[in-house]
Design a protein around this motif. Structure first.
Motif, PDB file in Angstrom:
ATOM      1  N   GLY A  33       2.712   8.360  -4.490  1.00  0.00           N
ATOM      2  CA  GLY A  33       3.695   7.806  -3.488  1.00  0.00           C
ATOM      3  C   GLY A  33       3.970   6.580  -3.378  1.00  0.00           C
ATOM      4  O   GLY A  33       5.215   6.059  -2.887  1.00  0.00           O
ATOM      5  N   HIS A  34       2.815   5.491  -3.485  1.00  0.00           N
ATOM      6  CA  HIS A  34       3.413   4.163  -3.165  1.00  0.00           C
ATOM      7  C   HIS A  34       2.487   3.296  -4.196  1.00  0.00           C
ATOM      8  O   HIS A  34       1.298   3.159  -4.388  1.00  0.00           O
ATOM      9  N   PRO A  35       3.250   2.488  -4.908  1.00  0.00           N
ATOM     10  CA  PRO A  35       2.809   1.537  -5.523  1.00  0.00           C
ATOM     11  C   PRO A  35       2.127   0.289  -5.088  1.00  0.00           C
ATOM     12  O   PRO A  35       2.333  -0.075  -3.971  1.00  0.00           O
ATOM     13  N   ALA A  36       0.970  -0.414  -5.648  1.00  0.00           N
ATOM     14  CA  ALA A  36       0.363  -1.746  -5.136  1.00  0.00           C
ATOM     15  C   ALA A  36       1.252  -2.631  -5.205  1.00  0.00           C
ATOM     16  O   ALA A  36       1.434  -3.588  -4.414  1.00  0.00           O
ATOM     17  N   LEU A  37       1.926  -2.695  -6.501  1.00  0.00           N
ATOM     18  CA  LEU A  37       2.823  -3.979  -6.777  1.00  0.00           C
ATOM     19  C   LEU A  37       3.910  -3.432  -7.659  1.00  0.00           C
ATOM     20  O   LEU A  37       3.579  -2.829  -8.724  1.00  0.00           O
ATOM     21  N   ASP A  38       4.990  -3.724  -7.390  1.00  0.00           N
ATOM     22  CA  ASP A  38       6.327  -3.637  -8.185  1.00  0.00           C
ATOM     23  C   ASP A  38       7.152  -4.819  -8.019  1.00  0.00           C
ATOM     24  O   ASP A  38       7.365  -5.072  -6.755  1.00  0.00           O
ATOM     25  N   GLY A  51       7.990  -8.470  -7.369  1.00  0.00           N
ATOM     26  CA  GLY A  51       7.210  -9.408  -6.781  1.00  0.00           C
ATOM     27  C   GLY A  51       6.553  -8.897  -5.385  1.00  0.00           C
ATOM     28  O   GLY A  51       6.184  -9.598  -4.577  1.00  0.00           O
ATOM     29  N   GLU A  52       6.764  -7.639  -4.851  1.00  0.00           N
ATOM     30  CA  GLU A  52       6.369  -6.956  -3.759  1.00  0.00           C
ATOM     31  C   GLU A  52       5.038  -6.252  -3.592  1.00  0.00           C
ATOM     32  O   GLU A  52       4.985  -5.181  -4.555  1.00  0.00           O
ATOM     33  N   TRP A  53       4.078  -6.858  -3.114  1.00  0.00           N
ATOM     34  CA  TRP A  53       2.886  -6.165  -2.765  1.00  0.00           C
ATOM     35  C   TRP A  53       2.827  -5.326  -1.771  1.00  0.00           C
ATOM     36  O   TRP A  53       3.581  -5.341  -0.648  1.00  0.00           O
ATOM     37  N   HIS A  54       2.336  -3.939  -1.581  1.00  0.00           N
ATOM     38  CA  HIS A  54       2.219  -2.993  -0.806  1.00  0.00           C
ATOM     39  C   HIS A  54       0.557  -2.579  -0.553  1.00  0.00           C
ATOM     40  O   HIS A  54       0.430  -1.435  -0.346  1.00  0.00           O
ATOM     41  N   ILE A  55      -0.217  -3.656  -0.535  1.00  0.00           N
ATOM     42  CA  ILE A  55      -1.471  -3.119  -0.546  1.00  0.00           C
ATOM     43  C   ILE A  55      -1.861  -2.816   1.037  1.00  0.00           C
ATOM     44  O   ILE A  55      -2.876  -2.118   1.485  1.00  0.00           O
ATOM     45  N   SER A  56      -1.332  -3.677   1.973  1.00  0.00           N
ATOM     46  CA  SER A  56      -1.571  -3.375   3.442  1.00  0.00           C
ATOM     47  C   SER A  56      -0.333  -2.790   4.136  1.00  0.00           C
ATOM     48  O   SER A  56      -0.448  -2.717   5.308  1.00  0.00           O
ATOM     49  N   ASP A  57       0.340  -2.034   3.295  1.00  0.00           N
ATOM     50  CA  ASP A  57       1.373  -1.394   4.133  1.00  0.00           C
ATOM     51  C   ASP A  57       0.653  -0.067   4.756  1.00  0.00           C
ATOM     52  O   ASP A  57      -0.126   0.223   4.372  1.00  0.00           O
ATOM     53  N   HIS A  58       1.290   0.253   6.166  1.00  0.00           N
ATOM     54  CA  HIS A  58       0.570   1.209   6.696  1.00  0.00           C
ATOM     55  C   HIS A  58       0.583   2.631   6.457  1.00  0.00           C
ATOM     56  O   HIS A  58      -0.064   3.509   6.854  1.00  0.00           O
ATOM     57  N   PRO A  86       6.002  -9.319   2.978  1.00  0.00           N
ATOM     58  CA  PRO A  86       7.318  -9.193   3.968  1.00  0.00           C
ATOM     59  C   PRO A  86       7.161  -7.684   4.346  1.00  0.00           C
ATOM     60  O   PRO A  86       7.717  -7.481   5.564  1.00  0.00           O
ATOM     61  N   PHE A  87       6.289  -6.680   3.656  1.00  0.00           N
ATOM     62  CA  PHE A  87       6.841  -5.298   4.013  1.00  0.00           C
ATOM     63  C   PHE A  87       5.955  -5.179   5.223  1.00  0.00           C
ATOM     64  O   PHE A  87       6.149  -4.287   6.097  1.00  0.00           O
ATOM     65  N   GLU A  88       4.867  -5.726   5.500  1.00  0.00           N
ATOM     66  CA  GLU A  88       3.778  -5.533   6.282  1.00  0.00           C
ATOM     67  C   GLU A  88       4.462  -6.046   8.159  1.00  0.00           C
ATOM     68  O   GLU A  88       4.391  -5.382   8.804  1.00  0.00           O
ATOM     69  N   ASN A  89       5.350  -6.941   7.745  1.00  0.00           N
ATOM     70  CA  ASN A  89       5.931  -7.637   9.141  1.00  0.00           C
ATOM     71  C   ASN A  89       7.114  -6.978   9.194  1.00  0.00           C
ATOM     72  O   ASN A  89       7.585  -7.239  10.522  1.00  0.00           O
ATOM     73  N   GLU A 140       3.488   2.329  18.396  1.00  0.00           N
ATOM     74  CA  GLU A 140       2.807   1.636  19.583  1.00  0.00           C
ATOM     75  C   GLU A 140       1.101   2.112  19.316  1.00  0.00           C
ATOM     76  O   GLU A 140       0.919   3.106  19.353  1.00  0.00           O
ATOM     77  N   GLY A 141       0.443   0.910  19.704  1.00  0.00           N
ATOM     78  CA  GLY A 141      -0.967   1.186  19.755  1.00  0.00           C
ATOM     79  C   GLY A 141      -1.899   1.349  18.636  1.00  0.00           C
ATOM     80  O   GLY A 141      -2.931   1.685  18.543  1.00  0.00           O
ATOM     81  N   LEU A 142      -1.089   1.598  17.424  1.00  0.00           N
ATOM     82  CA  LEU A 142      -1.670   1.745  16.187  1.00  0.00           C
ATOM     83  C   LEU A 142      -1.909   0.553  15.213  1.00  0.00           C
ATOM     84  O   LEU A 142      -1.134  -0.255  15.083  1.00  0.00           O
ATOM     85  N   ASN A 143      -3.186   0.355  14.779  1.00  0.00           N
ATOM     86  CA  ASN A 143      -3.408  -0.827  14.004  1.00  0.00           C
ATOM     87  C   ASN A 143      -3.750  -0.115  12.394  1.00  0.00           C
ATOM     88  O   ASN A 143      -4.728   0.450  12.216  1.00  0.00           O
ATOM     89  N   PRO A 144      -2.710  -0.321  11.652  1.00  0.00           N
ATOM     90  CA  PRO A 144      -2.728   0.386  10.340  1.00  0.00           C
ATOM     91  C   PRO A 144      -4.057   0.093   9.603  1.00  0.00           C
ATOM     92  O   PRO A 144      -4.426   0.774   8.798  1.00  0.00           O
ATOM     93  N   ARG A 145      -4.404  -1.117   9.439  1.00  0.00           N
ATOM     94  CA  ARG A 145      -5.462  -1.738   8.734  1.00  0.00           C
ATOM     95  C   ARG A 145      -6.926  -1.046   9.180  1.00  0.00           C
ATOM     96  O   ARG A 145      -7.871  -0.864   8.466  1.00  0.00           O
ATOM     97  N   ALA A 146      -7.070  -0.519  10.394  1.00  0.00           N
ATOM     98  CA  ALA A 146      -8.136   0.193  10.912  1.00  0.00           C
ATOM     99  C   ALA A 146      -8.238   1.750  11.116  1.00  0.00           C
ATOM    100  O   ALA A 146      -9.025   2.191  11.198  1.00  0.00           O
ATOM    101  N   ASP A 147      -6.981   2.175  10.479  1.00  0.00           N
ATOM    102  CA  ASP A 147      -6.819   3.421  10.556  1.00  0.00           C
ATOM    103  C   ASP A 147      -7.554   4.396   9.433  1.00  0.00           C
ATOM    104  O   ASP A 147      -7.274   3.935   8.091  1.00  0.00           O
TER     105      ASP A 147
END
Length: 468
Positions: free
Chosen positions: A244-249, A251-258, A444-447, A453-460
């Motif tokens: 479903g989601h590449p890590a890199l395609d 120049g865009e990284w998606h490692i920490s996308d929620h 850029p995608f993270e930001n 609201e109230g969700l920390n995707p990195r800790a999920d």
């Protein structure tokens, strides 16, 4: 008297021709001008490695109108046989347009990258240079290269490979994609049908187990592995994309996308299972090395490797098809490597250089690579058609200077995961996240993504994972 005059006339003409030849034709070895391309290669083509033909020069449908001017300098990397084909193409350009193209060719890409860097750093870049899409061969596309306009028949995905900030910085020429090679003789011995587009990883695992149960051996009595795979970042990226989601395609990284955690964890788990949980996979190669040595020796039945690996294989009955799809989502992915011709921003004649770049991009430079323009008459099961089908859904990872260390870290860690049965994927995923946050690259995608609201995707940690 008239006959005497005619004789005198012809005598004077003969003396004049002799004088002209003496004054203008080179009389010593040092005075003989160098070849148009300044290459020491023999003029007669030699057979390619393992009998595989090198790209042949073919007639161009359109000859560009190139204004007169100084010679255009071209830099590339190629083997001796490949260089002969490139030399012939440059000569054809000169013969068709009257504009000389002087070639400087390195035998390996590492040397070429150093020479290309030195040429740009010294302020004397080539007019046209061959670059690879993965990192633009170390160049800065925004400052070093001009904008291009490739042939509209060029595969769209290969054009995307060289598109930076909305501008195309090279004319695509050739590409290679990860595919699934298979040894037809092994499948015939096992009485199993050949791999095809319908394969997913469930089928691949089942067939690998079936092949393994036969405990086949070669003529020397050595065991034959059912499956030979890469253990690197690119393979992990393929599996991430299929889930479903590449890590890199690009120049865009998606490692920490929620919404990518499940895909990335699933891919790590599957790599760990393939290498450490099953008994059908060949031992992984070292970091930086591609698999294929066992397949070339007919000691593995299945192999995932770049399509251009075919040129290095000895003659035996093998073929390739698409990489297996995901188990349930039926997503399919590959990784593409694209080479193209770029024009230096400081070219002596950018207009003529663009025309030369387009001319050179009409056919592949390297043996085993596919042309970016698909032949309309190709059937769907030909190697070229399979490569173009894989290109349509392939990832195009672009490693920028700030992420070189991150990409190397991922290569090393995924290779270790394949070798260490006690490694936990949770710990590795946490290490990947920590290293990614320290990387100087922008995210850029993270930001930009809206956060609940109230969700920390990195800790999920609530995303369900597939059981193996």
């Amino acid at each position: 008297m008239p006959k005497k005059k005619v004789a005198i006339f012809f005598l004077l003409a003969l003396l004049g021709a002799a004088a002209y030849t003496y004054l203008t034709f080179p009389r010593t070895k040092d005075e003989i001008p160098k070849s148009n391309n300044q290459l020491p290669f023999p003029s007669t083509p030699e057979p390619g490695p393992n009998g595989v033909p090198v790209p042949e020069t073919v007639p161009h449908p359109n000859v560009p109108k190139v204004p007169p001017g100084p010679s255009l300098h071209v830099m590339a990397w190629a083997s001796d046989n490949e260089a002969q084909a490139l030399e012939a193409e440059a000569d054809d350009f000169t013969n068709s347009t009257g504009r000389h193209a002087l070639l400087t060719i390195d035998r390996d890409e590492a040397t070429y990258r150093r020479d290309l860097h030195d040429a740009f750093a010294s302020g004397t870049p080539p007019d046209v240079c061959l670059i690879r899409s993965r990192d633009f061969s170390g160049l800065d596309p925004d400052n070093d290269l001009v904008e291009e306009a490739p042939n509209p028949d060029t595969a769209a995905r290969s054009i995307e490979a060289f598109t930076v900030n909305g501008q195309i910085r090279a004319v695509p020429d050739e590409f290679s994609v990860d595919v699934l090679f298979y040894n037809e003789l092994h499948f015939d011995r096992a009485g199993i049908g050949y791999p095809d587009r319908h394969w997913n990883w469930d089928i691949a695992e089942a067939i690998a187990r079936a092949l393994g149960s036969l405990q086949m051996k070669n003529d020397a009595g050595q065991p034959i592995y059912p499956l030979e795979l890469p253990a690197n970042f690119d393979f992990w990226n393929i599996l991430c994309a299929e889930t479903g989601h590449p890590a890199l395609d690009l120049g865009e990284w998606h490692i920490s996308d929620h919404d990518t955690r499940e895909s990335q964890m699933h891919a790590l788990e599957w790599i760990h299972t393939l290498f450490c949980g099953l008994t059908v996979t060949a031992p992984p190669t070292k970091p930086g090395q591609m698999p294929g040595a066992l397949f070339a020796q007919q000691r593995s039945s299945l192999l995932i490797a770049p399509s251009d690996f075919a040129v290095a294989l000895p003659k035996f009955r093998y073929a390739f098809t698409l990489v297996p799809a995901d188990f349930s989502m039926d997503n399919r992915a590959s990784v593409a490597r694209v080479n193209g011709w770029a024009v230096a921003a400081k070219s002596s004649d950018p207009v003529a250089a663009r025309l030369l770049a387009e001319y050179l991009a009409y056919q592949p430079v390297h043996a085993g690579w596919s042309r970016v323009q698909k032949s309309p008459e190709d059937a769907s099961d030909t190697p070229e058609a399979i490569c173009h089908e894989a290109l349509d859904h392939a990832l195009l990872p672009r490693i920028e200077p700030g992420t070189v260390e991150l990409a190397q870290f991922l290569d090393e860690q995924i290779n270790l995961l394949a070798q260490n049965s006690s490694q936990t994927t949770d710990a590795l995923y946490a290490d990947i996240q920590a290293r990614y946050q320290k990387s100087p690259t922008q995210h850029p995608f993270e930001n930009s993504l809206p956060q609940p609201e109230g969700l920390n995707p990195r800790a999920d940690t609530s995303s369900p994972l597939r059981d193996f």
